[in-house]
Enzyme design. Sequence first.
Site, PDB file in Angstrom:
ATOM      1  N   ARG A   1       0.856  -1.176   0.000  1.00  0.00           N
ATOM      2  CA  ARG A   1       0.000   0.000   0.000  1.00  0.00           C
ATOM      3  C   ARG A   1       0.900   1.236   0.000  1.00  0.00           C
ATOM      4  NH1 ARG A   1      -1.918  -3.546   3.990  1.00  0.00           N
ATOM      5  NH2 ARG A   1      -4.012  -4.406   3.561  1.00  0.00           N
TER       6      ARG A   1
ATOM      7  N   LYS B   1      -2.268  -2.932   7.917  1.00  0.00           N
ATOM      8  CA  LYS B   1      -3.498  -2.575   8.621  1.00  0.00           C
ATOM      9  C   LYS B   1      -3.654  -3.390   9.896  1.00  0.00           C
ATOM     10  CE  LYS B   1      -6.391  -0.986   4.777  1.00  0.00           C
ATOM     11  NZ  LYS B   1      -7.646  -1.214   4.042  1.00  0.00           N
TER      12      LYS B   1
ATOM     13  N   HIS C   1      -2.693   2.289  -6.068  1.00  0.00           N
ATOM     14  CA  HIS C   1      -3.197   1.057  -5.456  1.00  0.00           C
ATOM     15  C   HIS C   1      -3.426  -0.023  -6.507  1.00  0.00           C
ATOM     16  CE1 HIS C   1      -4.536  -0.819  -1.759  1.00  0.00           C
ATOM     17  NE2 HIS C   1      -5.566  -1.347  -2.399  1.00  0.00           N
TER      18      HIS C   1
ATOM     19  N   ARG D   1      -0.680  -2.498  -6.628  1.00  0.00           N
ATOM     20  CA  ARG D   1      -0.791  -3.580  -5.641  1.00  0.00           C
ATOM     21  C   ARG D   1      -1.734  -4.661  -6.172  1.00  0.00           C
ATOM     22  NH1 ARG D   1      -0.921  -5.041   0.012  1.00  0.00           N
ATOM     23  NH2 ARG D   1      -3.019  -5.471   0.771  1.00  0.00           N
TER      24      ARG D   1
ATOM     25  N   HIS E   1      -3.620  -9.819   3.866  1.00  0.00           N
ATOM     26  CA  HIS E   1      -5.073  -9.891   4.054  1.00  0.00           C
ATOM     27  C   HIS E   1      -5.401 -10.768   5.263  1.00  0.00           C
ATOM     28  CE1 HIS E   1      -5.989  -8.915  -0.444  1.00  0.00           C
ATOM     29  NE2 HIS E   1      -5.786  -7.829   0.275  1.00  0.00           N
TER      30      HIS E   1
ATOM     31  N   TYR F   1      -9.282 -11.688  -6.477  1.00  0.00           N
ATOM     32  CA  TYR F   1      -8.350 -11.659  -7.603  1.00  0.00           C
ATOM     33  C   TYR F   1      -8.585 -12.809  -8.579  1.00  0.00           C
ATOM     34  CZ  TYR F   1      -5.979  -8.044  -5.005  1.00  0.00           C
ATOM     35  OH  TYR F   1      -5.705  -6.874  -4.339  1.00  0.00           O
TER      36      TYR F   1
END
Length: 308
Positions: A163, A186, A254, A257, A280, A289
């Site tokens: 990110r 995150k 982004h 990514r 994730h 994806y």
Amino acid sequence: MAAALSAAQARMAWLDHLANERRASPRTLEAYGFAAGRYIAFLEQHRAESLSVKGLTEVTAGEVRAWLAHLRGGERPLSPRSLSQALSAIRTFHRFLDRRLDAPNAAIGLVRGPRIKPGAPRPVTEDQAAGLLAEPALDPDREDWEAARDQAVLTLLYGCGLRISEGLSLKRSDAPLADVLRITGKGGKTRMVPVLPAVREAVDAYLAEVPFALEPDGPLFRAKRGGPLGPRHVQATVQALRGRLGLPDSATPHALRHSFATHLLGAGADLRSIQELLGHASLSTTQRYTEVDAAALLGAYNQAHPRA
């Protein structure tokens, strides 16, 4: 007494709290203030009376749902995502009323927002990614060190699947880059990301050109005047690059990514590995994806098959 304040006065007190205590961005203040203003106006029209803080404690779940239905209809209906954001703003407003003005309303917690189906990621192709990474060096209006910096940042985002905030959080002491980077993403979750030689070389090239003395604990990437490089610069750079390359608006930092994940999947990487590389928490997030890869596969089939 707080209960005697008008709803409009409570709204202004809330926005002042967000601005001065929570340090909310101007964009957040504008969006939240607009949502609360529409909310109060709807309730006052619905009840045919001015609304006080005490009146806000008596708002029912049905009235909140009616407000959402009102936003969903009309000449300019809001999308499910915008409705969800508006409801989030109102929940934050009522939380302020509860904690600061002693005006709770449990009914707000009974209202569920609309279901939002996350859209499939929109990556760029391998050729487009290569163009974005090479184009900064071709800009005659940018100093060599700035071009090297932009190339290093974009190569890092695409080569490591980072990110923007993660790439810009690197310190001078992190370079020269090791074979593996420890990235905190995150929720404070830490992951290990392999570093490709091309990424390491791009960062080394930037370090050879940067005109500032970089402290070990200071940011690795610097702005034109020596301060920390901000995400807005990276976004503006990619916007300019995609204009020169004729790429769609979906070509964002982004998107690099997304492209990292999609291109790995297309080359045979398994979903669990990609989940770990992206950081994730849930495999279902990574599974988006597969939709992109399947679409690319179908497109290639339709273009190449003689019977298509």
